[in-house]
Write a protein that holds these residues in place. Structure first.
Motif, PDB file in Angstrom:
ATOM      1  N   ALA A 203     -31.430  12.764  52.605  1.00  0.00           N
ATOM      2  CA  ALA A 203     -32.702  12.082  52.194  1.00  0.00           C
ATOM      3  C   ALA A 203     -33.335  11.467  53.301  1.00  0.00           C
ATOM      4  O   ALA A 203     -34.617  11.226  53.607  1.00  0.00           O
ATOM      5  N   GLN A 204     -32.416  10.961  54.163  1.00  0.00           N
ATOM      6  CA  GLN A 204     -32.832   9.976  55.479  1.00  0.00           C
ATOM      7  C   GLN A 204     -33.700  10.882  56.308  1.00  0.00           C
ATOM      8  O   GLN A 204     -34.361  10.282  57.188  1.00  0.00           O
TER       9      GLN A 204
ATOM     10  N   ASP B 117     -37.106  13.675  39.222  1.00  0.00           N
ATOM     11  CA  ASP B 117     -36.252  14.851  38.779  1.00  0.00           C
ATOM     12  C   ASP B 117     -36.581  15.977  39.796  1.00  0.00           C
ATOM     13  O   ASP B 117     -35.688  16.668  40.296  1.00  0.00           O
ATOM     14  N   LEU B 118     -37.848  16.372  40.050  1.00  0.00           N
ATOM     15  CA  LEU B 118     -38.186  17.476  40.779  1.00  0.00           C
ATOM     16  C   LEU B 118     -37.486  17.390  42.267  1.00  0.00           C
ATOM     17  O   LEU B 118     -36.973  18.198  42.977  1.00  0.00           O
ATOM     18  N   ILE B 119     -37.600  15.965  42.891  1.00  0.00           N
ATOM     19  CA  ILE B 119     -37.371  15.721  44.471  1.00  0.00           C
ATOM     20  C   ILE B 119     -35.853  15.779  44.333  1.00  0.00           C
ATOM     21  O   ILE B 119     -35.324  16.393  45.329  1.00  0.00           O
ATOM     22  N   ALA B 120     -35.072  15.302  43.396  1.00  0.00           N
ATOM     23  CA  ALA B 120     -33.523  15.358  43.212  1.00  0.00           C
ATOM     24  C   ALA B 120     -33.206  16.884  43.377  1.00  0.00           C
ATOM     25  O   ALA B 120     -32.279  17.291  43.850  1.00  0.00           O
ATOM     26  N   TYR B 121     -33.804  17.764  42.461  1.00  0.00           N
ATOM     27  CA  TYR B 121     -33.461  19.258  42.540  1.00  0.00           C
ATOM     28  C   TYR B 121     -33.819  19.806  43.735  1.00  0.00           C
ATOM     29  O   TYR B 121     -32.877  20.563  44.297  1.00  0.00           O
TER      30      TYR B 121
ATOM     31  N   ALA C  79     -40.275   9.751  44.916  1.00  0.00           N
ATOM     32  CA  ALA C  79     -39.402   9.846  46.084  1.00  0.00           C
ATOM     33  C   ALA C  79     -38.453   8.809  46.550  1.00  0.00           C
ATOM     34  O   ALA C  79     -37.536   9.066  46.787  1.00  0.00           O
ATOM     35  N   ARG C  80     -39.019   7.598  46.222  1.00  0.00           N
ATOM     36  CA  ARG C  80     -38.268   6.159  46.344  1.00  0.00           C
ATOM     37  C   ARG C  80     -36.963   6.229  45.351  1.00  0.00           C
ATOM     38  O   ARG C  80     -36.099   5.988  45.767  1.00  0.00           O
ATOM     39  N   ALA C  81     -37.261   7.085  44.270  1.00  0.00           N
ATOM     40  CA  ALA C  81     -35.935   6.970  43.363  1.00  0.00           C
ATOM     41  C   ALA C  81     -34.753   7.817  44.157  1.00  0.00           C
ATOM     42  O   ALA C  81     -33.832   7.905  43.664  1.00  0.00           O
ATOM     43  N   ASN C  82     -35.176   8.792  44.947  1.00  0.00           N
ATOM     44  CA  ASN C  82     -34.287   9.452  45.804  1.00  0.00           C
ATOM     45  C   ASN C  82     -34.108   8.983  47.183  1.00  0.00           C
ATOM     46  O   ASN C  82     -33.584   9.815  48.108  1.00  0.00           O
TER      47      ASN C  82
ATOM     48  N   ILE D 168     -36.303   8.097  49.311  1.00  0.00           N
ATOM     49  CA  ILE D 168     -37.036   8.725  50.458  1.00  0.00           C
ATOM     50  C   ILE D 168     -38.369   8.028  50.102  1.00  0.00           C
ATOM     51  O   ILE D 168     -39.025   7.723  49.321  1.00  0.00           O
ATOM     52  N   GLU D 169     -39.130   7.709  51.651  1.00  0.00           N
ATOM     53  CA  GLU D 169     -40.274   7.040  51.763  1.00  0.00           C
ATOM     54  C   GLU D 169     -41.547   8.217  51.695  1.00  0.00           C
ATOM     55  O   GLU D 169     -41.070   9.188  51.768  1.00  0.00           O
ATOM     56  N   THR D 170     -42.746   7.576  50.993  1.00  0.00           N
ATOM     57  CA  THR D 170     -43.844   8.307  51.225  1.00  0.00           C
ATOM     58  C   THR D 170     -44.906   7.810  52.017  1.00  0.00           C
ATOM     59  O   THR D 170     -45.337   6.998  52.195  1.00  0.00           O
TER      60      THR D 170
END
Length: 224
Positions: A159-160, A146-150, A175-178, A180-182
């Motif tokens: 995101a890419q 939720d935070l990263i989506a925000y 991150a992956r839910a958005n 984004i890799e980590t």
């Protein structure tokens, strides 16, 4: 697309908050007449949403009791605990180098924003971040996804063009839910097994490896 934006976790990634968090948890449970034994392991509480961790320690599903524990925790943490903290080696110089190379840095922590800002200002790290993002005291955005989506929405980020840096599975999964890799740091509070299962794109053993790591990923992306 090459990486332009780096989202960075706080606890276990930039700073070691163990003393302050552990002390504040023990203070809270003692105030609720449920003191913890000295040998109880609390390292697992660093990273995930705190209210749920306090409920687990109290062995309760009573939301009101968990809220009382959280309020008691904050009594100590907001005054003393947040400064019982230590910046990991090479963090400041690495943030400065990343900023100098044109990367935009965003703090992405489940810790309430009000505390995260005070910590970064205290250690003079706030100057390297485009913006500081955390959760609300009401509990909103304690979930990393939720935070990263925000953050992506507020900053209008692609995101890419982003990568997340953190020490726990919550950072990788969120991150992956958005999309984004980590890059995982393996000196924090994520166990070896936890990070193997979460499968970040790579791991680093020291924060100063981050600059080279991001640059290498960008070279690979340009080639491919």
């Amino acid at each position: 697309m090459t990486i332009k934006n780096i989202l960075i976790d706080l606890d276990g990634t930039l700073t070691d908050p163990k003393t302050g968090i552990h002390g504040s948890i023990r203070y809270a449970l003692e105030k609720l007449d449920q003191p913890l034994a000295n040998d109880v392991d609390l390292d697992w509480t660093i990273g995930p949403p705190l209210k749920a961790s306090l409920a687990k320690l109290l062995d309760t599903q009573d939301d009101d009791l968990a809220e009382q524990a959280l309020a008691a925790y904050r009594e100590r943490f907001s005054v003393t605990g947040l400064f019982e903290n230590e910046v990991y080696p090479n963090v400041e110089v690495t943030l400065r180098q990343l900023q100098a190379q044109g990367y935009r840095l965003f703090l992405a922590t489940a810790k309430p924003t009000i505390y995260a800002k005070q910590i970064l200002v205290h250690f003079q790290l706030d100057q390297y971040f485009t913006e500081i993002y955390g959760s609300e005291l009401t509990g909103e955005r304690t979930n990393k996804a939720d935070l990263i989506a925000y953050i992506l929405e507020k900053e209008q980020l692609d995101a890419q063009q982003c990568i997340m840096v953190g020490d726990r599975q919550y950072d990788v999964i969120g991150a992956r839910a958005n999309q984004i890799e980590t890059i995982a740091v393996n000196y924090g509070y994520g166990t070896v097994e936890e990070l193997i299962q979460a499968q970040p794109v790579t791991q680093i053993a020291q924060f100063n490896e981050l600059l080279e790591c991001v640059n290498e990923i960008n070279v690979e992306r340009k080639v491919s």
